[in-house]
Scaffold this motif. Structure first.
Motif, PDB file in Angstrom:
ATOM      1  N   GLU A 121      89.998  51.148  64.684  1.00 39.20           N
ATOM      2  CA  GLU A 121      90.739  49.936  65.048  1.00 39.20           C
ATOM      3  C   GLU A 121      89.887  48.681  64.897  1.00 39.20           C
ATOM      4  N   PHE A 122      88.621  48.740  65.323  1.00 38.87           N
ATOM      5  CA  PHE A 122      87.788  47.543  65.375  1.00 38.87           C
ATOM      6  C   PHE A 122      86.713  47.483  64.296  1.00 38.87           C
ATOM      7  N   GLY A 123      86.446  48.599  63.637  1.00 43.64           N
ATOM      8  CA  GLY A 123      85.376  48.634  62.647  1.00 43.64           C
ATOM      9  C   GLY A 123      85.826  48.195  61.269  1.00 43.64           C
ATOM     10  N   SER A 124      84.847  48.034  60.384  1.00 42.18           N
ATOM     11  CA  SER A 124      85.093  47.677  58.982  1.00 42.18           C
ATOM     12  C   SER A 124      84.734  48.882  58.114  1.00 42.18           C
ATOM     13  N   GLU A 125      85.678  49.349  57.303  1.00 42.71           N
ATOM     14  CA  GLU A 125      85.433  50.517  56.447  1.00 42.71           C
ATOM     15  C   GLU A 125      84.227  50.290  55.552  1.00 42.71           C
ATOM     16  N   GLU A 126      84.130  49.093  55.005  1.00 40.03           N
ATOM     17  CA  GLU A 126      83.021  48.775  54.100  1.00 40.03           C
ATOM     18  C   GLU A 126      81.687  48.823  54.842  1.00 40.03           C
ATOM     19  N   LYS A 127      81.634  48.219  56.032  1.00 37.07           N
ATOM     20  CA  LYS A 127      80.390  48.199  56.794  1.00 37.07           C
ATOM     21  C   LYS A 127      80.020  49.601  57.302  1.00 37.07           C
ATOM     22  N   ILE A 128      81.031  50.377  57.682  1.00 36.06           N
ATOM     23  CA  ILE A 128      80.782  51.739  58.153  1.00 36.06           C
ATOM     24  C   ILE A 128      80.174  52.573  57.027  1.00 36.06           C
ATOM     25  N   ALA A 129      80.685  52.390  55.808  1.00 33.31           N
ATOM     26  CA  ALA A 129      80.144  53.112  54.649  1.00 33.31           C
ATOM     27  C   ALA A 129      78.698  52.695  54.371  1.00 33.31           C
ATOM     28  N   GLN A 130      78.424  51.400  54.510  1.00 27.33           N
ATOM     29  CA  GLN A 130      77.068  50.890  54.261  1.00 27.33           C
ATOM     30  C   GLN A 130      76.100  51.307  55.367  1.00 27.33           C
ATOM     31  N   PHE A 131      76.619  51.496  56.560  1.00 26.15           N
ATOM     32  CA  PHE A 131      75.788  51.859  57.714  1.00 26.15           C
ATOM     33  C   PHE A 131      75.081  53.199  57.462  1.00 26.15           C
ATOM     34  N   ASN A 132      75.781  54.093  56.786  1.00 26.07           N
ATOM     35  CA  ASN A 132      75.182  55.335  56.273  1.00 26.07           C
ATOM     36  C   ASN A 132      74.626  56.245  57.372  1.00 26.07           C
ATOM     37  N   ARG A 133      75.166  56.115  58.587  1.00 27.61           N
ATOM     38  CA  ARG A 133      74.808  57.021  59.690  1.00 27.61           C
ATOM     39  C   ARG A 133      76.079  57.379  60.435  1.00 27.61           C
ATOM     40  N   GLU A 134      76.127  58.570  60.972  1.00 31.48           N
ATOM     41  CA  GLU A 134      77.284  58.959  61.778  1.00 31.48           C
ATOM     42  C   GLU A 134      77.223  58.134  63.066  1.00 31.48           C
ATOM     43  N   ILE A 135      78.284  57.393  63.347  1.00 25.24           N
ATOM     44  CA  ILE A 135      78.247  56.383  64.411  1.00 25.24           C
ATOM     45  C   ILE A 135      77.960  57.005  65.776  1.00 25.24           C
ATOM     46  N   ARG A 136      78.615  58.106  66.077  1.00 26.66           N
ATOM     47  CA  ARG A 136      78.407  58.753  67.379  1.00 26.66           C
ATOM     48  C   ARG A 136      76.941  59.168  67.537  1.00 26.66           C
ATOM     49  N   LEU A 137      76.369  59.729  66.466  1.00 20.98           N
ATOM     50  CA  LEU A 137      74.973  60.158  66.498  1.00 20.98           C
ATOM     51  C   LEU A 137      74.031  58.959  66.641  1.00 20.98           C
ATOM     52  N   ALA A 138      74.352  57.855  65.961  1.00 17.81           N
ATOM     53  CA  ALA A 138      73.526  56.644  66.056  1.00 17.81           C
ATOM     54  C   ALA A 138      73.533  56.106  67.488  1.00 17.81           C
ATOM     55  N   LEU A 139      74.693  56.105  68.133  1.00 21.49           N
ATOM     56  CA  LEU A 139      74.784  55.655  69.523  1.00 21.49           C
ATOM     57  C   LEU A 139      73.927  56.532  70.429  1.00 21.49           C
ATOM     58  N   LEU A 140      74.019  57.849  70.223  1.00 25.58           N
ATOM     59  CA  LEU A 140      73.262  58.793  71.043  1.00 25.58           C
ATOM     60  C   LEU A 140      71.754  58.618  70.860  1.00 25.58           C
ATOM     61  N   GLU A 141      71.321  58.556  69.607  1.00 25.79           N
ATOM     62  CA  GLU A 141      69.883  58.472  69.329  1.00 25.79           C
ATOM     63  C   GLU A 141      69.264  57.221  69.943  1.00 25.79           C
ATOM     64  N   THR A 142      70.006  56.111  69.867  1.00 23.79           N
ATOM     65  CA  THR A 142      69.496  54.858  70.437  1.00 23.79           C
ATOM     66  C   THR A 142      69.628  54.854  71.960  1.00 23.79           C
ATOM     67  N   GLY A 143      70.746  55.359  72.443  1.00 26.83           N
ATOM     68  CA  GLY A 143      70.994  55.360  73.889  1.00 26.83           C
ATOM     69  C   GLY A 143      70.061  56.260  74.670  1.00 26.83           C
ATOM     70  N   MET A 144      69.447  57.235  73.982  1.00 29.17           N
ATOM     71  CA  MET A 144      68.534  58.163  74.663  1.00 29.17           C
ATOM     72  C   MET A 144      67.368  57.425  75.317  1.00 29.17           C
ATOM     73  N   SER A 145      66.815  56.425  74.637  1.00 27.07           N
ATOM     74  CA  SER A 145      65.663  55.702  75.187  1.00 27.07           C
ATOM     75  C   SER A 145      66.026  55.000  76.495  1.00 27.07           C
TER      76      SER A 145
END
Length: 288
Positions: A121-145
């Protein structure tokens, strides 16, 4: 003393409600939890009671449950956030007390397809493709610290303040990567804990980490939502701050969370087993 009197009062209010309602009472933490669980209960058979205030909603819910259990009050159960308890020795156990599958309610939402719907709903398909990381995993990896620092503060009795910290001060908004030293400094400043040394905290943080720890038990849901809010502004979206404000995102995640997701949780199974063991008391709707 006043706090304990208030806990007794909350227990007494439920006892008074028993005079007009013979069904189940479900204790939950705060109004947002009440709004969430209300969707799944059989309102003719179960009434919700939200518990909030000091020392914490969670401790108050446990205290109210304990008071009622000791008075052999029938048809009472509570659902609380697990927080870090699965990584430690459980402080209180009861056949009438249940914990979220993950750290808290918000991580349960993010661990479900509700996250995919909100990102779509809120994301950009183009930016998500460029981000090149699974979003849920990226949130977890950063949130761990952040989660580990919260846990460290709790374990060592540091009483650090995390409420109101500015995530953009230690998160790269393009990559969602974290700078742990900047995180430590931001939390120290917010906590006015200037006597703590950055290097000591960083070393302690490193020693707290363990690959065997489940990320979903370490990460705090509110932190992950803050990271998602940041990401939807630049890394995976182009939204204005007001459009992806964390409280608004949490509401959207709750709305996107379907009953079928809840049915796949351990919490759902635990409540169904409780119903079976406490007949004729019921909690959930039959179609859930």
């Amino acid at each position: 003393m006043r706090e304990f009197l208030t806990i007794d009062r909350e227990a007494n209010q439920i006892r008074l409600r028993r005079s007009t309602f013979s069904g189940t009472f479900l204790l939950v933490e705060g109004s947002s939890d009440k709004t969430f669980y209300e969707r799944f209960i059989d309102k003719a058979a179960c009434q919700l009671a939200s518990v909030s205030g000091k020392p914490s909603s969670k401790l108050r819910a446990i205290a109210v449950l304990e008071i009622l259990e000791k008075s052999t009050f029938q048809g009472i159960l509570a659902i609380i956030d697990a927080d870090f308890e699965r990584l430690e020795t459980l402080t209180y156990t009861s056949p009438n007390l249940f914990r979220t599958d993950t750290h808290d309610l918000e991580t349960m939402l993010i661990n479900s397809p509700a996250l995919n719907k909100v990102v779509a709903e809120f994301g950009s398909e183009e930016k998500i493709a460029q981000f090149n990381r699974e979003i849920r995993l990226a949130l977890l990896e950063t949130g761990m610290s952040v989660g580990y620092l919260r846990w460290l503060s709790q374990c060592d009795g540091l009483n650090l303040t995390f409420e109101g910290i500015t995530f953009s001060k230690f998160i790269d908004e393009q990559t969602l990567q974290i700078d742990e030293l900047k995180l430590i400094r931001e939390v120290k400043n917010k906590s006015q804990a200037f006597s703590l040394k950055d290097e000591d905290l960083q070393q302690r943080l490193m020693s707290q980490k363990n690959k065997s720890h489940d990320s979903w038990q370490i990460c705090c849901g509110h932190d992950l939502v803050q990271l998602l809010s940041l990401g939807l502004r630049r890394a995976i979206g182009s939204n204005k701050v007001a459009d992806v404000e964390p409280n608004s995102l949490e509401r959207n995640l709750r709305l996107a969370y379907e009953e079928v997701y809840f049915c796949k949780t351990q919490l759902y199974l635990d409540v169904r087993i409780w119903e079976n063991n406490n007949q004729p008391f019921r909690v959930l709707r039959n179609e859930v």
